[in-house]
Enzyme design. Structure first.
Site, short mmCIF file in Angstrom:
data_model
loop_
_atom_site.label_atom_id
_atom_site.label_comp_id
_atom_site.label_asym_id
_atom_site.label_seq_id
_atom_site.Cartn_x
_atom_site.Cartn_y
_atom_site.Cartn_z
N HIS A 177 102.70 -10.73 -85.20
CA HIS A 177 102.89 -12.09 -84.71
C HIS A 177 103.99 -12.14 -83.65
O HIS A 177 103.88 -12.85 -82.65
CB HIS A 177 103.27 -13.04 -85.85
CG HIS A 177 103.80 -14.36 -85.37
ND1 HIS A 177 102.97 -15.38 -84.95
CD2 HIS A 177 105.06 -14.80 -85.18
CE1 HIS A 177 103.72 -16.39 -84.55
NE2 HIS A 177 104.98 -16.07 -84.68
N GLU A 419 83.71 1.10 -78.70
CA GLU A 419 84.88 0.97 -79.56
C GLU A 419 84.84 1.89 -80.78
O GLU A 419 85.70 1.81 -81.65
CB GLU A 419 85.07 -0.49 -80.01
CG GLU A 419 83.86 -1.11 -80.66
CD GLU A 419 84.04 -2.59 -80.94
OE1 GLU A 419 85.19 -3.05 -80.97
OE2 GLU A 419 83.02 -3.27 -81.12
N ASP A 443 90.15 -1.01 -81.25
CA ASP A 443 89.41 -0.34 -82.32
C ASP A 443 89.15 1.12 -81.99
O ASP A 443 89.14 1.97 -82.89
CB ASP A 443 88.09 -1.06 -82.59
CG ASP A 443 88.24 -2.17 -83.62
OD1 ASP A 443 89.14 -2.06 -84.47
OD2 ASP A 443 87.49 -3.15 -83.57
N CYS A 490 88.61 -3.92 -71.82
CA CYS A 490 89.00 -5.27 -72.22
C CYS A 490 90.02 -5.28 -73.35
O CYS A 490 90.51 -6.33 -73.73
CB CYS A 490 87.78 -6.10 -72.62
SG CYS A 490 86.94 -5.53 -74.10
#
Length: 557
Positions: A177, A419, A443, A490
């Site tokens: 976070h 991925e 990933d 991306c």
């Protein structure tokens, strides 16, 4: 002077006095548990509003989750029971939330471990309210480097966000976070600094390099002068970056380069209003499925997709089909309990378990793009069978729209996320059946290194500088080039400027990044020529050790 090494979080430089955040409250409750819940809920509502106004709806959602936990009678009744049996209220709150958090933290399921953090944060909030902790009136009223062992969302939002020059913590990784918040604010962040409480005190002068994951505490005159020079360069850089946001991206060798934006919902378009970009390279659609307890309607989906498509026209919008599972759980989907959900039913696999929901999404995408064009991006593809299945359902979606006499997009492209190692290693085969590739590096790094990207215990193993990661991306890029289809990055590595040159060297001509990184990426691209990039890539590919690769691409503070 002391050099501290941590994990690179959010890029940028900062040099300010530190403020070390550590709560000092009594252990004795001054209000009842019911009153503490009331106080906590009030605080969460204020912080939610502050987050919405400062950062947008995405960042504010976490506070709604905390409110739901506080309103859960199963949690509060356990605390009350212990209090009724004579236990001190704050100790009871800590014990109950700690036990529940511990149970979830021990699970292999990453989603469960994240919920463990949520319960732990709520426990801290309850203890604060019980013991009379204030709302941060003693927080600094000037720019500071905010240091802490850990910063919960509640902790961070107590500060005036304009006064945060940088964030440094011990707990948390590259996807915590703290890092997400720092990126939203456009400030540097470094996590993973061991024994931070012994190394940084309030009042210490700290130089922070978020891109390299470094901090220098109380630098000597020589290092301070060096960093001051870099800060001046950074100011000039920021001015240049802001100006570049309004122009196209070019390499030093003159070629136009495609810089796209990643978005999580249509509200993210606000940050792109004064920016020249080449469309949306990744539109995550999970927000539609997770914001309510009910499946989103066709109309709600189509409206969201059309808003983004119209905003970006005539550029392409790449809409990733629903990608849940792993750390994203949707109650109404057919999601079975799994010991290791990251290796379970997620992405396209989950769509195969819920074909009607997948078809409805495809119908909404094609209908929304009826007057424009769109790219459909399929996640978690590992076999041709999955790709062919998905393409057949696109045909089904078109047929249903046609039967209802509803217009739909004819000018669409279908691509897959690279991925998984399986997908990357068979990229030459997939390229014959796809219109484009998009590399999801988050990933890919996780699966290549066999290291959970949310597990701090293996943060050093989850290493994008691992040669296997670079080799696989390069292999996919070659396969795309040989078959005449475009390939884009991306994932997080698209925004990691260490990798920009080798991506160019691979022949990749498009990167998609969060909007705050667009100008910075354009600046980096402008210093790269194709010929130099190819040489850099070959040098990296000749190396054998990830530390050597990282040092070569990164350098020191």
């Amino acid at each position: 002077m002391e050099m501290l090494r941590g994990i690179a979080g959010a890029p940028g430089l900062a040099a300010e006095s530190a403020f070390f955040y550590k709560k000092n409250i009594g252990k004795t409750a001054v209000v009842s548990i019911d009153k503490a819940v009331e106080i906590s809920l009030g605080r969460l509502e204020k912080l939610k509003e502050k987050a919405q106004n400062s950062l947008g709806d995405d960042e504010a959602k976490i506070f709604e989750a905390y409110k739901m936990l506080l309103e859960d009678e199963a949690l509060i009744s356990q605390i009350k029971s212990r209090i009724d049996n004579g236990e001190e209220p704050a100790a009871a709150a800590k014990a109950v939330t700690g036990r529940m958090s511990g149970i979830l933290a021990s699970k292999k399921n990453e989603y469960m471990r994240q919920r463990a953090d949520d319960i732990r944060y709520v426990g801290k909030l309850l203890c604060d309210s019980l013991c009379g902790a204030g709302d941060g009136e003693d927080k600094p009223n000037k720019k500071v480097v905010l240091a802490a062992y850990e910063l919960t969302p509640v902790d961070t939002m107590l500060f005036d966000l304009k006064n945060l020059a940088a964030i440094v913590t011990e707990a948390g990784g590259a996807t915590s976070h703290t890092v997400i918040l720092a990126k939203s604010l456009g400030i540097p962040a470094v996590t993973g600094i061991e024994n931070i409480e012994k190394k940084i005190k309030t009042g210490d002068f700290v130089c922070v390099d978020g891109e390299r994951g470094r901090a220098v505490v109380n630098p000597d005159n020589e290092r301070r002068a060096e960093f001051d020079m870099r800060l001046e360069e950074e100011k000039t850089l920021v001015e240049k970056i802001n100006s570049l946001k309004k122009s196209k991206a070019y390499l030093k060798s003159g070629e136009v380069f495609s810089v796209c934006a990643n978005i999580g919902n249509p509200d993210d378009l606000v940050s792109l209003e004064d920016t020249v970009f080449n469309g949306v390279g990744l539109f995550r659609t999970e927000f539609l499925y997770s914001q309510t307890k009910k499946k989103p309607s066709f109309d709600n989906q189509a409206e969201a997709y059309k808003k983004v498509i119209d905003f970006c026209a005539p550029e392409y919008v790449t809409i990733r089909t629903i990608d849940v599972g792993g750390d994203k759980i949707i109650d109404y989907l057919n999601m079975k309990k799994e010991e290791n959900p990251f290796l379970g039913s997620r992405g396209i696999r989950l769509c195969m378990d819920n074909p009607e929901i997948f078809i409805e999404q495809l119908c909404a995408v094609l209908y929304a793009a009826r007057d424009e064009k769109v790219k459909i991006l399929l996640p978690m593809i590992t076999s041709l069978k999955e790709l062919e299945w998905a393409k057949s359902l696109i045909e089904t979606a078109k047929k249903r729209l046609k039967e209802k006499e509803m217009p739909y997009c004819e000018n669409y492209l279908v691509g897959i996320m690279i991925e998984t190692p399986a997908c990357a290693l068979c990229a030459d085969i997939f390229a014959k059946r796809c219109d484009f590739f998009s590399v999801g590096t988050n990933d890919l790094v996780q699966y290549v290194t066999a290291a959970d990207r949310g597990n701090g215990n293996v943060a050093s193993v989850y290493n994008p500088y691992n040669l296997a990661v670079i080799r696989l991306i390069n292999f996919a890029a070659k396969a795309a080039a040989e078959n005449g289809i475009p390939i884009s990055i991306c994932g997080d590595l698209a925004a990691n400027l260490d990798f920009t040159e080798i991506f160019v060297g691979m022949g990749i001509k498009s990167l998609s990044v969060p909007s705050p990184m667009i100008g910075r990426l354009k600046k980096r691209l402008g210093a790269i020529s194709n010929a130099e990039a190819e040489k850099t890539l070959q040098k990296v590919l000749s190396m054998e050790n990830e530390d050597e690769i990282e040092d070569f691409l990164k350098g020191g503070i």
